[in-house]
Design a protein around this motif. Sequence first.
Motif, PDB file in Angstrom:
ATOM      1  N   GLU A  25       0.835  -1.204   0.000  1.00 23.23           N
ATOM      2  CA  GLU A  25       0.000   0.000   0.000  1.00 23.23           C
ATOM      3  C   GLU A  25       0.870   1.255   0.000  1.00 23.23           C
ATOM      4  N   GLU A  26       1.917   1.235   0.821  1.00 23.19           N
ATOM      5  CA  GLU A  26       2.826   2.379   0.870  1.00 23.19           C
ATOM      6  C   GLU A  26       3.501   2.589  -0.484  1.00 23.19           C
ATOM      7  N   LEU A  27       3.915   1.495  -1.104  1.00 28.07           N
ATOM      8  CA  LEU A  27       4.553   1.593  -2.415  1.00 28.07           C
ATOM      9  C   LEU A  27       3.589   2.139  -3.460  1.00 28.07           C
ATOM     10  N   ALA A  28       2.353   1.695  -3.409  1.00 29.05           N
ATOM     11  CA  ALA A  28       1.360   2.149  -4.382  1.00 29.05           C
ATOM     12  C   ALA A  28       1.123   3.652  -4.267  1.00 29.05           C
ATOM     13  N   ASN A  29       1.219   4.174  -3.052  1.00 29.27           N
ATOM     14  CA  ASN A  29       0.956   5.594  -2.828  1.00 29.27           C
ATOM     15  C   ASN A  29       2.200   6.471  -2.932  1.00 29.27           C
ATOM     16  N   ALA A  30       3.369   5.856  -2.937  1.00 30.64           N
ATOM     17  CA  ALA A  30       4.612   6.628  -3.028  1.00 30.64           C
ATOM     18  C   ALA A  30       4.699   7.290  -4.401  1.00 30.64           C
ATOM     19  N   GLU A  31       5.181   8.506  -4.421  1.00 31.26           N
ATOM     20  CA  GLU A  31       5.331   9.221  -5.682  1.00 31.26           C
ATOM     21  C   GLU A  31       6.805   9.447  -5.982  1.00 31.26           C
ATOM     22  N   LYS A  42       8.988  17.104 -16.630  1.00 32.98           N
ATOM     23  CA  LYS A  42       8.953  16.359 -15.371  1.00 32.98           C
ATOM     24  C   LYS A  42       7.641  15.590 -15.287  1.00 32.98           C
ATOM     25  N   ILE A  43       7.753  14.371 -14.810  1.00 32.31           N
ATOM     26  CA  ILE A  43       6.598  13.488 -14.634  1.00 32.31           C
ATOM     27  C   ILE A  43       6.557  13.069 -13.174  1.00 32.31           C
ATOM     28  N   VAL A  44       5.400  13.136 -12.556  1.00 29.14           N
ATOM     29  CA  VAL A  44       5.207  12.591 -11.213  1.00 29.14           C
ATOM     30  C   VAL A  44       4.322  11.362 -11.378  1.00 29.14           C
ATOM     31  N   MET A  45       4.815  10.235 -10.851  1.00 28.24           N
ATOM     32  CA  MET A  45       4.136   8.950 -11.007  1.00 28.24           C
ATOM     33  C   MET A  45       4.062   8.270  -9.649  1.00 28.24           C
ATOM     34  N   ASN A  46       2.957   7.569  -9.395  1.00 28.52           N
ATOM     35  CA  ASN A  46       2.870   6.826  -8.141  1.00 28.52           C
ATOM     36  C   ASN A  46       3.318   5.383  -8.354  1.00 28.52           C
ATOM     37  N   GLY A  47       3.318   4.620  -7.284  1.00 29.35           N
ATOM     38  CA  GLY A  47       3.790   3.241  -7.336  1.00 29.35           C
ATOM     39  C   GLY A  47       2.928   2.312  -8.164  1.00 29.35           C
ATOM     40  N   ARG A  48       1.750   2.755  -8.525  1.00 33.31           N
ATOM     41  CA  ARG A  48       0.874   1.978  -9.414  1.00 33.31           C
ATOM     42  C   ARG A  48       1.136   2.320 -10.878  1.00 33.31           C
ATOM     43  N   HIS A  49       2.129   3.153 -11.103  1.00 30.38           N
ATOM     44  CA  HIS A  49       2.494   3.639 -12.434  1.00 30.38           C
ATOM     45  C   HIS A  49       1.443   4.584 -13.018  1.00 30.38           C
ATOM     46  N   ASP A  50       0.647   5.196 -12.155  1.00 33.89           N
ATOM     47  CA  ASP A  50      -0.294   6.215 -12.610  1.00 33.89           C
ATOM     48  C   ASP A  50       0.454   7.538 -12.694  1.00 33.89           C
ATOM     49  N   VAL A  51       0.361   8.200 -13.831  1.00 34.73           N
ATOM     50  CA  VAL A  51       0.983   9.515 -13.971  1.00 34.73           C
ATOM     51  C   VAL A  51       0.076  10.517 -13.270  1.00 34.73           C
ATOM     52  N   LYS A  52       0.634  11.200 -12.275  1.00 35.58           N
ATOM     53  CA  LYS A  52      -0.143  12.143 -11.478  1.00 35.58           C
ATOM     54  C   LYS A  52       0.007  13.579 -11.967  1.00 35.58           C
ATOM     55  N   LYS A  53       1.157  13.865 -12.584  1.00 33.59           N
ATOM     56  CA  LYS A  53       1.406  15.241 -13.000  1.00 33.59           C
ATOM     57  C   LYS A  53       2.423  15.251 -14.137  1.00 33.59           C
ATOM     58  N   VAL A  54       2.218  16.154 -15.073  1.00 35.35           N
ATOM     59  CA  VAL A  54       3.157  16.367 -16.174  1.00 35.35           C
ATOM     60  C   VAL A  54       3.478  17.855 -16.215  1.00 35.35           C
ATOM     61  N   GLU A  55       4.764  18.173 -16.177  1.00 38.41           N
ATOM     62  CA  GLU A  55       5.201  19.566 -16.290  1.00 38.41           C
ATOM     63  C   GLU A  55       6.068  19.689 -17.538  1.00 38.41           C
ATOM     64  N   ILE A  56       5.697  20.612 -18.405  1.00 35.55           N
ATOM     65  CA  ILE A  56       6.469  20.866 -19.620  1.00 35.55           C
ATOM     66  C   ILE A  56       6.890  22.327 -19.594  1.00 35.55           C
ATOM     67  N   ASP A  57       8.185  22.548 -19.634  1.00 33.23           N
ATOM     68  CA  ASP A  57       8.696  23.916 -19.635  1.00 33.23           C
ATOM     69  C   ASP A  57       8.164  24.650 -20.866  1.00 33.23           C
ATOM     70  N   ALA A  58       7.773  25.883 -20.675  1.00 33.82           N
ATOM     71  CA  ALA A  58       7.185  26.679 -21.758  1.00 33.82           C
ATOM     72  C   ALA A  58       8.121  26.812 -22.961  1.00 33.82           C
TER      73      ALA A  58
END
Length: 108
Positions: A25-31, A42-58
């Motif tokens: 559970e901790e691994l699944a929630n770790a980002e 930059k990509i933020v992904m959790n332990g379930r491999h769900d992409v939570k955030k995408v940042e693209i420099d302007a």
Amino acid sequence: MIKGNMGDLMKQAQKIQEQMQKAQEELANAEVSGESGGGLIKIVMNGRHDVKKVEIDASLMQEEKEILEDLLAAAVNDAVRKVEKNNQDKMSNMTAGLGIPPNFKMPF
């Protein structure tokens, strides 16, 4: 005497299973963050491999589509590798001392 040992063994196995479930559970929630282009994507992904955030420099918005696609793929791949390493490290710590071979795939 054997019954007592078996009972203790079953309690220990149940405790280990509970610890493993908690760790999963901790691994699944770790980002983790993956990046490419020197941090331009930059990509933020959790332990379930769900992409939570995408940042693209302007500054990349003026680049060709293929360059942006390649950088995005590289950032996602970087995040995936970091998730896998994080998962492997955490599970290795959990199974240390149990006599389980390295890289053993747990059935749960």
